[in-house]
Design a protein around this motif. Structure first.
Motif, PDB file in Angstrom:
ATOM      1  N   ASP A 296      22.014  22.728   4.958  1.00 29.47           N
ATOM      2  CA  ASP A 296      22.151  23.218   3.575  1.00 29.47           C
ATOM      3  C   ASP A 296      20.835  23.794   3.059  1.00 29.47           C
ATOM      4  N   ALA A 297      19.715  23.123   3.368  1.00 30.07           N
ATOM      5  CA  ALA A 297      18.405  23.593   2.908  1.00 30.07           C
ATOM      6  C   ALA A 297      18.041  24.922   3.558  1.00 30.07           C
ATOM      7  N   ILE A 298      18.354  25.073   4.833  1.00 28.75           N
ATOM      8  CA  ILE A 298      18.070  26.329   5.537  1.00 28.75           C
ATOM      9  C   ILE A 298      18.860  27.474   4.910  1.00 28.75           C
ATOM     10  N   GLN A 299      20.136  27.226   4.647  1.00 27.98           N
ATOM     11  CA  GLN A 299      20.974  28.260   4.043  1.00 27.98           C
ATOM     12  C   GLN A 299      20.416  28.672   2.682  1.00 27.98           C
ATOM     13  N   VAL A 314      21.761  34.036   7.815  1.00 28.89           N
ATOM     14  CA  VAL A 314      21.487  33.093   8.891  1.00 28.89           C
ATOM     15  C   VAL A 314      22.792  32.755   9.595  1.00 28.89           C
ATOM     16  N   ARG A 315      22.713  32.608  10.919  1.00 26.46           N
ATOM     17  CA  ARG A 315      23.887  32.283  11.728  1.00 26.46           C
ATOM     18  C   ARG A 315      23.579  31.077  12.610  1.00 26.46           C
ATOM     19  N   LEU A 316      24.445  30.069  12.556  1.00 30.26           N
ATOM     20  CA  LEU A 316      24.314  28.914  13.433  1.00 30.26           C
ATOM     21  C   LEU A 316      24.788  29.302  14.823  1.00 30.26           C
ATOM     22  N   ILE A 317      23.906  29.178  15.814  1.00 32.09           N
ATOM     23  CA  ILE A 317      24.260  29.546  17.185  1.00 32.09           C
ATOM     24  C   ILE A 317      24.885  28.369  17.919  1.00 32.09           C
ATOM     25  N   SER A 318      24.250  27.212  17.827  1.00 32.79           N
ATOM     26  CA  SER A 318      24.771  26.022  18.496  1.00 32.79           C
ATOM     27  C   SER A 318      24.186  24.791  17.824  1.00 32.79           C
TER      28      SER A 318
END
Length: 405
Positions: A296-299, A314-318
């Motif tokens: 949440d903080a990164i987003q 930003v995209r979560l890869i894994s």
């Protein structure tokens, strides 16, 4: 050896069978090392599907030669998942929850590495790409399965207390994007998981791990000539630099949360205001709650506007779930008891590296990791495996499986 067996066999009645199992494994050191050499000399980078599948077919050939049933779960891009079963066929519903022996066949080393740096040994130390992480663990698990099959073929033990399943994936080193789905489907409700990542150089197994996530950050700006019309531009690199500073500020060594932007790229030339920039972020955490809070903080950081004309996404890869110690306590104590009976002592150890143990433990399945032979210097040209730990570590897992209450 003649012992009567019933539908449910007590541990005291199983003890002689455990001795027979360990006696057989004690004769297999040379063959274990030969199998390890063949597996190490099979290139299996995570993105080399053919190579990862070739490593799996090699393992299947050993198991099927002993009458162990194998089948494949197809993957679109990664190596297919190999499943091997003892004591229950694929078409038979298990009466008892199964015990899983897990491992991954992929390595971080590029295709072609074995041509110039294959398996070598210096006495009882072996070297080579993936020799510790985790081809020695794969061999160990194969010999546990073969040893259990040997018991069924060479004693009057007609069935094991629990079905035993080998589950060998092909993409752990890149976050298990496909393998995780097979793991989560298969292991749900299991009795226990032994994940044969390398034993620590301290001699310990792994009783807890950090979770980890990988992200890609894309920043868009506006190009301009840096001398002629600098003011008309909006630097994506400048925007990314501000984002990175805030991302790194999320690191808290006391809580165990760390962030690291390890790769950046962008721009066209030094005299052009950059219209785009990209970064790869690594996040580590100890608990699931920390994972949620950090994501949440990164987003929020990426979504916050900083420079006019610059946007970011930003995209979560894994992501790996953390492997928390509460899910290994009982299994660790059981393993320690078997190890002590074999003449060695072992403790549980926490590590910051991730593994598929995070998936199984987060599902509520008792899990123990690092049950492979002792290794060190993983992911480097100096990676090594201590071959004199092969037999005792295989015996410890085998006894732990057979005698698990």
């Amino acid at each position: 050896m003649t012992l009567s067996t019933a539908k449910k066999v007590s541990n005291s009645a199983l003890a002689p069978y455990a001795d027979l199992l360990c006696d057989w494994l004690a004769t297999q050191e040379d063959e274990m090392i030969q199998c390890l050499q063949k597996l190490v000399d099979t290139d299996s980078n995570s993105y080399d599907k053919d190579g990862v599948d070739a490593a799996g077919k090699l393992m299947a050939s050993w198991l099927e030669a002993d009458g162990i049933e194998c089948r494949w779960h197809k993957s679109a891009s990664s190596g297919d998942v190999l499943e091997a079963r003892i004591a229950s066929g694929f078409d038979k519903k298990d009466a008892q929850p199964a015990i899983y022996l897990m491992g991954h066949r992929d390595t971080v080393f590029p295709k072609g590495t074995t041509a110039t740096r294959g398996f070598t040994r210096d006495g009882m130390t072996a070297f080579g790409p993936g020799v510790a992480d985790m081809k020695s663990g794969l061999v160990l698990n194969c010999f546990v399965l073969r040893g259990l099959q040997y018991l069924l073929n060479n004693s009057d033990l007609t069935e094991l207390p629990h079905p035993v399943v080998g589950l060998f994936t092909g993409d752990e080193e890149i976050g298990s994007p496909e393998g995780r789905h097979v793991i989560q489907q298969m292991v749900k409700g299991a009795k226990a998981v032994f994940n044969a990542e390398p034993g620590r150089i301290s001699g310990n197994v792994v009783s807890a791990r950090k979770g980890g996530a990988s992200f890609e950050i894309l920043v868009k700006g506006k190009a301009a000539h840096s001398g002629v019309n600098h003011a008309d531009g909006a630097s994506a690199i400048g925007g990314l630099a501000l984002i990175i500073t805030e991302l790194h500020a999320l690191t808290n060594y006391e809580t165990g949360v760390t962030t690291n932007v390890g790769l950046i790229s962008g721009g066209m030339s030094s005299n052009t205001v950059a219209s785009d920039a990209t970064a790869k972020l690594d996040l580590r955490y100890i608990t699931k709650e920390q994972m949620v809070d950090a994501i949440d903080a990164i987003q929020a950081i990426v979504d916050t506007p900083r420079l006019n004309g610059v946007t970011a996404s930003v995209r979560l890869i894994s992501a790996f779930h953390p492997f928390e110690s509460s899910m290994s306590d009982v299994l660790l104590a059981h393993y320690q008891k078997q190890a002590e009976s074999l003449g060695f002592t072992v403790e549980g150890e926490f590590t910051g590296g991730c593994s598929d143990a995070g998936f199984t433990s987060s599902m509520g399945v008792p899990t123990l990791c690092g049950t492979g032979p002792v290794g060190a210097k993983m992911h480097t040209d100096g990676e090594l495996c201590l071959l004199d730990t092969f037999v005792p570590r295989t015996q410890a897992v085998a006894k732990s499986v057979l005698l698990l209450p």
